[in-house]
Design a protein around this motif. Structure first.
Motif: not given
Length: 173
Positions: A154-164
């Motif tokens: 999840l960190l690699a694919t989404n980084g630290g960005a939370a889903p909207a």
């Protein structure tokens, strides 16, 4: 005062009882990757937590009928999820349809077998479905290994960005 980026949410499905050690281990592991577990169940009540003779009560954040998979990065099925297997299967389908990882910790991994073509034979296994593939671990620390692997993914694919997320009534998320 800046407290850093808001952690991304992971739905943690629990039945009537919560294995405190399992919940704590998963929560700490996801926490190291800026993710936080949010307890969900189809019961709008306090759940009883256990760890040997110790007992605590936990509040449910969201019921399964209110849950939107788009508000979460993944689903974790805690031990005992099979007690509410109809709700657990509905959540698994919801998260898989949204292409979100589904993690089943020890005591609930067999639930994932119905959503793949592979049987999960070991009762003490932890498993995950990620990108349509089933991953199973039967090591002694299998819960931690599965959670750590998915958290890193999840960190690699989404980084630290939370889903909207959508604002709910009262300004709550």
């Amino acid at each position: 005062m800046n407290h850093g980026q808001r952690p991304n949410r992971i739905a943690a499905f629990a039945a009537e009882k919560v294995n405190i050690q399992q919940l704590q281990d998963a929560s700490e592991t996801f926490g190291r990757h800026n993710r936080r577990l949010t307890l969900v169940s189809d019961q709008q009540a306090a759940l009883r937590g256990y760890n040997g003779p110790s007992e605590l009560n936990f509040a449910i954040t969201e019921t399964t009928t209110e849950l939107d998979a788009g508000d979460y990065e993944a689903l974790v099925l805690l031990e005992g999820a099979m007690l509410l297997d109809a709700s657990a299967h509905a959540l698994i389908k919801l998260f898989l349809a949204a292409d979100k990882p589904v993690i089943a910790l020890t005591g609930s991994a067999a639930l994932l077998a119905d959503h793949t073509t592979t049987a999960i034979e070991a009762p003490d296994a932890a498993a995950a479905i990620l990108g349509g593939n089933l991953y199973v671990n039967t090591d002694e620390d299998c819960d931690l290994k599965i959670v750590e692997a998915i958290a890193k993914h999840l960190l690699a694919t989404n980084g630290g960005a939370a889903p909207a997320t959508k604002r709910r009534a009262g300004g709550r998320f």
